[in-house]
Scaffold this motif. Structure first.
Motif, PDB file in Angstrom:
ATOM      1  N   THR A  77       0.837  -1.373   0.143  1.00 53.66           N
ATOM      2  CA  THR A  77      -0.147   0.274   0.510  1.00 53.66           C
ATOM      3  C   THR A  77       0.969   0.864  -0.240  1.00 53.66           C
ATOM      4  O   THR A  77       1.768   1.074   0.311  1.00 53.66           O
ATOM      5  CB  THR A  77      -1.054   0.033   1.807  1.00 53.66           C
ATOM      6  OG1 THR A  77      -0.379  -0.152   2.641  1.00 53.66           O
ATOM      7  CG2 THR A  77      -1.710  -1.155   1.060  1.00 53.66           C
ATOM      8  N   LYS A  78       0.569   2.272  -0.525  1.00 51.50           N
ATOM      9  CA  LYS A  78       1.370   3.652  -0.622  1.00 51.50           C
ATOM     10  C   LYS A  78       1.524   4.292   0.625  1.00 51.50           C
ATOM     11  O   LYS A  78       0.391   3.765   1.777  1.00 51.50           O
ATOM     12  CB  LYS A  78       0.025   5.091  -0.868  1.00 51.50           C
ATOM     13  CG  LYS A  78       0.624   4.330  -2.877  1.00 51.50           C
ATOM     14  CD  LYS A  78      -0.371   5.721  -3.429  1.00 51.50           C
ATOM     15  CE  LYS A  78      -0.739   5.966  -5.291  1.00 51.50           C
ATOM     16  NZ  LYS A  78      -1.034   6.883  -5.509  1.00 51.50           N
ATOM     17  N   ILE A  79       2.175   4.593   1.465  1.00 50.09           N
ATOM     18  CA  ILE A  79       2.264   5.249   2.284  1.00 50.09           C
ATOM     19  C   ILE A  79       1.819   6.819   2.859  1.00 50.09           C
ATOM     20  O   ILE A  79       2.169   7.558   1.121  1.00 50.09           O
ATOM     21  CB  ILE A  79       4.148   5.420   3.695  1.00 50.09           C
ATOM     22  CG1 ILE A  79       5.335   5.811   2.373  1.00 50.09           C
ATOM     23  CG2 ILE A  79       4.026   3.482   3.330  1.00 50.09           C
ATOM     24  CD1 ILE A  79       6.321   6.086   3.507  1.00 50.09           C
ATOM     25  N   SER A  99       7.879   6.843  -4.887  1.00 50.15           N
ATOM     26  CA  SER A  99       7.087   7.153  -5.925  1.00 50.15           C
ATOM     27  C   SER A  99       5.395   6.828  -6.166  1.00 50.15           C
ATOM     28  O   SER A  99       5.235   5.850  -5.314  1.00 50.15           O
ATOM     29  CB  SER A  99       7.368   5.664  -7.178  1.00 50.15           C
ATOM     30  OG  SER A  99       6.590   6.522  -8.408  1.00 50.15           O
ATOM     31  N   ASN A 100       4.456   7.846  -6.839  1.00 49.06           N
ATOM     32  CA  ASN A 100       3.659   8.355  -6.836  1.00 49.06           C
ATOM     33  C   ASN A 100       2.682   6.819  -6.976  1.00 49.06           C
ATOM     34  O   ASN A 100       1.552   6.416  -7.573  1.00 49.06           O
ATOM     35  CB  ASN A 100       2.912   9.182  -7.530  1.00 49.06           C
ATOM     36  CG  ASN A 100       2.017   9.659  -7.066  1.00 49.06           C
ATOM     37  OD1 ASN A 100       1.297   9.782  -6.341  1.00 49.06           O
ATOM     38  ND2 ASN A 100       1.233  10.252  -8.468  1.00 49.06           N
ATOM     39  N   THR A 101       3.524   6.416  -8.276  1.00 54.60           N
ATOM     40  CA  THR A 101       3.006   5.303  -9.563  1.00 54.60           C
ATOM     41  C   THR A 101       4.710   3.824  -9.241  1.00 54.60           C
ATOM     42  O   THR A 101       5.154   3.842  -8.823  1.00 54.60           O
ATOM     43  CB  THR A 101       2.799   5.093 -10.445  1.00 54.60           C
ATOM     44  OG1 THR A 101       2.846   4.281 -11.285  1.00 54.60           O
ATOM     45  CG2 THR A 101       3.975   6.369 -10.777  1.00 54.60           C
ATOM     46  N   VAL A 137       9.418  18.058 -13.459  1.00 54.96           N
ATOM     47  CA  VAL A 137       9.012  17.539 -11.615  1.00 54.96           C
ATOM     48  C   VAL A 137       7.333  16.050 -11.331  1.00 54.96           C
ATOM     49  O   VAL A 137       6.718  16.645 -12.560  1.00 54.96           O
ATOM     50  CB  VAL A 137       7.988  19.197 -10.895  1.00 54.96           C
ATOM     51  CG1 VAL A 137       7.504  18.947 -10.137  1.00 54.96           C
ATOM     52  CG2 VAL A 137       9.171  20.105 -11.326  1.00 54.96           C
ATOM     53  N   TYR A 138       8.252  15.637 -10.660  1.00 55.77           N
ATOM     54  CA  TYR A 138       6.570  14.441 -10.873  1.00 55.77           C
ATOM     55  C   TYR A 138       7.438  14.078  -9.192  1.00 55.77           C
ATOM     56  O   TYR A 138       8.412  14.050  -9.547  1.00 55.77           O
ATOM     57  CB  TYR A 138       7.865  13.602 -11.666  1.00 55.77           C
ATOM     58  CG  TYR A 138       6.220  12.045 -12.090  1.00 55.77           C
ATOM     59  CD1 TYR A 138       5.360  12.281 -13.072  1.00 55.77           C
ATOM     60  CD2 TYR A 138       6.473  11.433 -11.569  1.00 55.77           C
ATOM     61  CE1 TYR A 138       4.507  11.413 -12.327  1.00 55.77           C
ATOM     62  CE2 TYR A 138       5.531  10.105 -11.350  1.00 55.77           C
ATOM     63  CZ  TYR A 138       4.536  10.135 -12.027  1.00 55.77           C
ATOM     64  OH  TYR A 138       3.708   9.531 -11.849  1.00 55.77           O
ATOM     65  N   PRO A 139       6.097  13.484  -8.432  1.00 58.58           N
ATOM     66  CA  PRO A 139       6.634  13.051  -7.460  1.00 58.58           C
ATOM     67  C   PRO A 139       7.326  11.658  -7.134  1.00 58.58           C
ATOM     68  O   PRO A 139       7.313  10.235  -7.176  1.00 58.58           O
ATOM     69  CB  PRO A 139       5.358  12.485  -6.811  1.00 58.58           C
ATOM     70  CG  PRO A 139       3.832  12.663  -8.082  1.00 58.58           C
ATOM     71  CD  PRO A 139       5.210  12.884  -8.839  1.00 58.58           C
ATOM     72  N   LEU A 140       8.589  11.334  -7.311  1.00 57.67           N
ATOM     73  CA  LEU A 140       9.337  10.336  -7.721  1.00 57.67           C
ATOM     74  C   LEU A 140      10.671  10.813  -6.879  1.00 57.67           C
ATOM     75  O   LEU A 140      11.319  11.416  -7.297  1.00 57.67           O
ATOM     76  CB  LEU A 140       9.799  10.011  -8.963  1.00 57.67           C
ATOM     77  CG  LEU A 140      10.431   8.111  -8.858  1.00 57.67           C
ATOM     78  CD1 LEU A 140       9.356   7.799 -10.159  1.00 57.67           C
ATOM     79  CD2 LEU A 140      11.427   8.231  -8.425  1.00 57.67           C
TER      80      LEU A 140
HETATM   81  C1  LIG Z   1      -0.235  10.578  -7.937  1.00 57.49           C
HETATM   82  O1  LIG Z   1      -1.101   9.144  -8.754  1.00 57.49           O
HETATM   83  C2  LIG Z   1      -2.712   9.653  -8.302  1.00 57.49           C
HETATM   84  C3  LIG Z   1      -3.270   8.476  -8.014  1.00 57.49           C
HETATM   85  O2  LIG Z   1      -2.775   6.978  -8.245  1.00 57.49           O
HETATM   86  C4  LIG Z   1      -3.177  10.564  -9.648  1.00 57.49           C
HETATM   87  O3  LIG Z   1      -4.349  11.066  -9.012  1.00 57.49           O
HETATM   88  C5  LIG Z   1      -2.003  11.860  -8.985  1.00 57.49           C
HETATM   89  O4  LIG Z   1      -2.586  12.524 -10.033  1.00 57.49           O
HETATM   90  C6  LIG Z   1      -1.009  11.091  -9.477  1.00 57.49           C
HETATM   91  N1  LIG Z   1      -0.322  12.916  -8.819  1.00 57.49           N
HETATM   92  C7  LIG Z   1       0.821  12.957  -9.708  1.00 57.49           C
HETATM   93  C8  LIG Z   1       1.239  14.137  -9.244  1.00 57.49           C
HETATM   94  O5  LIG Z   1       0.775  12.935 -10.623  1.00 57.49           O
END
Ligand SMILES: *[C@@H]1O[C@H](CO)[C@@H](O)[C@H](O)[C@H]1NC(C)=O
Ligand SMILES: *[C@@H]1O[C@H](CO)[C@@H](O)[C@H](O)[C@H]1NC(C)=O
Ligand SMILES: *[C@@H]1O[C@H](CO)[C@@H](O)[C@H](O)[C@H]1NC(C)=O
Ligand SMILES: *[C@@H]1O[C@H](CO)[C@@H](O)[C@H](O)[C@H]1NC(C)=O
Ligand SMILES: *[C@@H]1O[C@H](CO)[C@@H](O)[C@H](O)[C@H]1NC(C)=O
Ligand SMILES: *[C@@H]1O[C@H](CO)[C@@H](O)[C@H](O)[C@H]1NC(C)=O
Ligand SMILES: *[C@@H]1O[C@H](CO)[C@@H](O)[C@H](O)[C@H]1NC(C)=O
Ligand SMILES: *[C@@H]1O[C@H](CO)[C@@H](O)[C@H](O)[C@H]1NC(C)=O
Ligand SMILES: *[C@@H]1O[C@H](CO)[C@@H](O)[C@H](O)[C@H]1NC(C)=O
Length: 661
Positions: free
Chosen positions: A64-66, A105-107, A130-133
């Protein structure tokens, strides 16, 4: 008072919903990790990549995501603490290394990640996106992106180019820095403290057996970290590898987002060193081991001697395999080439391209040669390729770089060519030449190349497709005449491919659009690439120039647009303005566009191209296309003049996308 107890109870009850605090002292029975691609659990440790695959990547995430922010809107960032034990064991200690990364990472599948490099997380682009990683790399290789050495840790904000790096090691109790080798398989423990309030990351590494050092190995503090964190993120590991074998393992892992990560019990962790050493042993056992070792060494030595003699005896007959003698006029010995190129030393290196390194050599009779080393992973496919290349060797034309012979050593193939003292065409046109080539030379070289290509297409009993025509494959001899190099080499790379996987061979910017869908190269796709060369030579720039204004990025599209507006001449290389005859320049530009026609059937043949280039269009141009073109009929290039045909044109970006998959 009651209320307070209730509140406390409520807090206790509700806080664990978000809280994550786990400790895996081994991964046996942990069926719960999210394993991506080649990552797997093998004997209770996480194995990140798969040795049987030439290219491999794997990722392992907590299921799961934290939570990294109290709410999705919040600008507050939470903290966590983690610790893990890993082992990185390359098969060959001197081979290029890859390492592994701890990743947030976001994904679970970062977009655009290369499947075999850069930890399976990043592209080679160094422009930050810029991307959540966010990753902490434990890198056992030195790449070109500012890596200090082949054994370092680094902080990566969604980019292969680390924000900060530090050689792997730790500070001992007296403040001395003790290096830690991460690529010998030993178990290394890492601690990462992430403070979201301060936006600070501390990373510490030490071998098992060393207690946690007080001072972290690396501290990185940067408000920009906030841009790479989303409200909830996956946490885990990622790694990749190419041809070289490297086993990346994670043996144990703990993480807490409420306090310090729990301590890992390292006593019973497996060890993956090449040779393991045992600790407390009785004197008797040691004596026994010494004797056993001695006996073992004697057995090994005699075994090795026998093997060596066998090999030596076999070598003469084995060195040259029978089938090799069937091909080729001249087979150089490795010694000959080694001597000619000064043992393949750096000073002799002319360049290294897609197919391998090229060295300059001098034969004893003072002939200058160029030796191209083509490395192969296996001998498989080499034989078919030899058949191919040996017929290539019989191709002789004044506008081809003459192949003189070859040599094989193990899986390495060396192809020997005539040395071309003036280098490749791109160096004279756009790779910052001291003096850009004048128009007369450019025209002559284009005609030379057209003749060389025509010979490949029509001058031989079978049609030879070049597949990789581009200005860096066009070489200039001592008279500054153009010669086509590298013909047939693209085939080598396809022979090695697994069946049913079609990989486009060629170079972006020169690839015909139809190759994006049917990866079967034809003489028409060569003509397309030649068209791209015509345009780049006329315009003095690369087919794809990312720094140019948007509408000018793709050369072919830009010239086509100018042509439609009747001002194609504006695309001509401004550095040679006044030198060229406007009519000639227009013919070259138009011809370039005709060669790059989206419909392969409507491109001219090389015969027709030559006729036009040498100015015999009236006498020798049989096709309707060329006579219309010579009259400057715009409909021809744009295809029937209808909008539908324009719409069919596949922009190069499409090819880029298809190819990067
Ligand atoms: C992060 O992932 C979620 C879905 O898992 C998405 O809705 C969201 O837009 C993503 N955030 C970014 C900044 O990409
Ligand atoms: C697997 O994860 C789920 C949700 O995270 C959890 O409910 C379950 O207990 C876990 N199972 C094991 C065997 O750890
Ligand atoms: C490695 O990959 C190969 C082929 O893709 C597959 O057959 C094999 O099972 C994999 N090995 C492991 C241990 O997963
Ligand atoms: C996020 O912010 C928007 C407006 O800024 C607000 O309407 C919304 O309720 C907020 N959501 C949360 C989860 O705080
Ligand atoms: C990035 O990779 C692409 C394709 O693999 C290659 O063409 C390009 O030269 C690389 N760029 C850098 C800066 O290495
Ligand atoms: C710490 O490391 C330094 C240099 O690496 C060494 O000279 C010193 O003896 C070490 N101190 C201890 C207490 O191990
Ligand atoms: C983060 O740093 C701040 C300021 O130094 C400190 O007050 C806070 O306790 C730290 N948080 C954690 C989780 O260590
Ligand atoms: C990181 O290390 C520095 C220096 O030892 C220390 O001051 C700081 O509190 C540490 N931060 C975290 C998040 O552990
Ligand atoms: C670590 O594990 C071993 C056996 O697996 C056990 O004997 C030892 O007590 C453990 N140490 C701690 C500190 O829990």
């Amino acid at each position: 008072m009651r209320l307070l107890v209730l509140l406390l109870l409520l807090l206790l009850f509700f806080s664990p919903i978000f809280a994550v605090d786990f400790l895996y002292n081994s991964f046996s029975g942990v069926a719960n990790l999210t394993l991506i691609n080649d990552a797997r659990i093998d004997n209770s440790v996480i194995r990140m990549t798969n040795n049987s695959n030439q290219f491999s990547f794997g990722r392992a995430f907590y299921p799961t995501k934290i939570r990294m922010k109290p709410s999705s809107n919040s600008t507050n960032i939470l903290s966590f603490s983690t610790s893990f034990v890993f082992s990185i064991l390359p098969e060959i200690s001197t081979s290029p290394g890859f390492g592994l990364a701890f990743v947030l990472s976001n994904t679970t599948s970062p977009p655009g990640a290369f499947a075999s490099q850069y930890f399976g997380l990043f592209t080679n682009a160094t422009i930050p996106t810029v991307y959540p990683l966010l990753a902490v790399e434990f890198d056992t290789g030195q790449n070109l992106f500012n890596d200090p050495d082949d054994n370092h840790i680094g902080i990566d904000l969604n980019n292969i180019e680390s924000k900060k790096t530090k050689s792997a090691g730790y500070y001992n109790s007296t403040g001395g820095f003790v290096p830690v080798r991460m690529r010998n398989g030993q178990n290394v423990r890492a601690w990462i403290e992430f403070n979201g309030t301060n936006l600070e990351i501390n990373v510490t590494v030490a071998p098992i057996g060393v207690s946690r050092p007080i001072r972290p190995t690396l501290t990185y503090r940067d408000p920009a970290i906030a841009n790479y964190v989303s409200a909830e993120m996956y946490v885990g590991f990622s790694a990749s590898k190419t041809n070289w074998l490297e086993a990346q393992r994670v043996l144990a892992w703990s993480l807490s987002d409420t306090g310090i990560a729990r301590d890992i019990n390292t006593t019973n962790l497996p060890v993956f060193e090449p040779e393991s050493s045992s600790s407390s042993l009785s004197a008797g056992a040691i004596a026994g081991i010494v004797i056993a070792c001695f006996v073992f060494v004697v057995i090994c030595a005699s075994g090795y001697f026998l093997w060596w003699r066998h090999k030596k005896l076999k070598e003469e007959e084995d060195e040259i395999e029978e089938w090799e003698l069937e091909y080729w006029p001249h087979r150089f010995s490795y010694e000959e080439l080694n001597l000619a190129t000064g043992e393949f030393c750096k000073d002799h290196l002319l360049g290294s391209g897609g197919f391998g390194r090229v060295y300059k050599g001098n034969l004893p009779n003072n002939t200058e040669i160029a030796v191209k080393c083509v490395s192969r992973d296996s001998k498989q496919g080499l034989r078919e390729f030899m058949a191919e290349i040996s017929s290539m060797g019989r191709l002789q034309h004044k506008n081809l770089v003459q192949m003189r012979g070859w040599c094989r050593k193990g899986n390495e193939l060396m192809l020997v060519y005539d040395y071309m003292p003036n280098g490749s065409l791109n160096k004279w046109i756009f790779d910052q030449p001291k003096q850009p080539l004048d128009w007369e030379h450019r025209r002559r070289i284009l005609t030379d190349v057209a003749e060389g290509l025509n010979y490949l297409h029509n001058g031989w009993d079978q049609v030879v497709i070049h597949r990789d025509i581009k200005s860096s494959n066009i070489l200039l001899d001592s008279d500054m005449r153009g010669r086509l190099g590298d013909f047939g080499l693209a085939k080598l790379y396809q022979h090695g491919e697994i069946l049913n996987t079609t990989r486009v061979v060629g170079t972006l910017g020169y690839l015909a659009p139809e190759l994006a869908t049917v990866a079967a190269p034809t003489s028409a796709s060569d003509v397309y690439s030649f068209g791209a060369v015509l345009l780049e030579v006329a315009c003095g720039r690369k087919p794809i120039e990312t720094s140019a204004p948007e509408e000018e990025v793709v050369l072919i599209d830009w010239v086509r647009e100018l042509y439609a507006e009747g001002k194609a001449i504006e695309a001509a290389d401004p550095r040679i303005k006044g030198e060229y005859n406007v009519g000639e320049m227009e013919i070259v530009l138009k011809l370039g566009l005709a060669c790059c026609h989206p419909d392969p059937l409507r491109r001219p043949t090389m015969k027709e191209v030559i006729a036009l280039l040498v100015g015999e269009e009236v006498a020798a141009a049989p096709s309707e296309l060329l006579s219309e073109l010579a009259r400057g009929d715009s409909d021809v290039v744009l295809g029937g003049g209808g909008d539908e045909d324009l719409g069919e044109a596949v922009p190069l970006q499409t090819v880029a996308r298809v190819r990067s998959k």
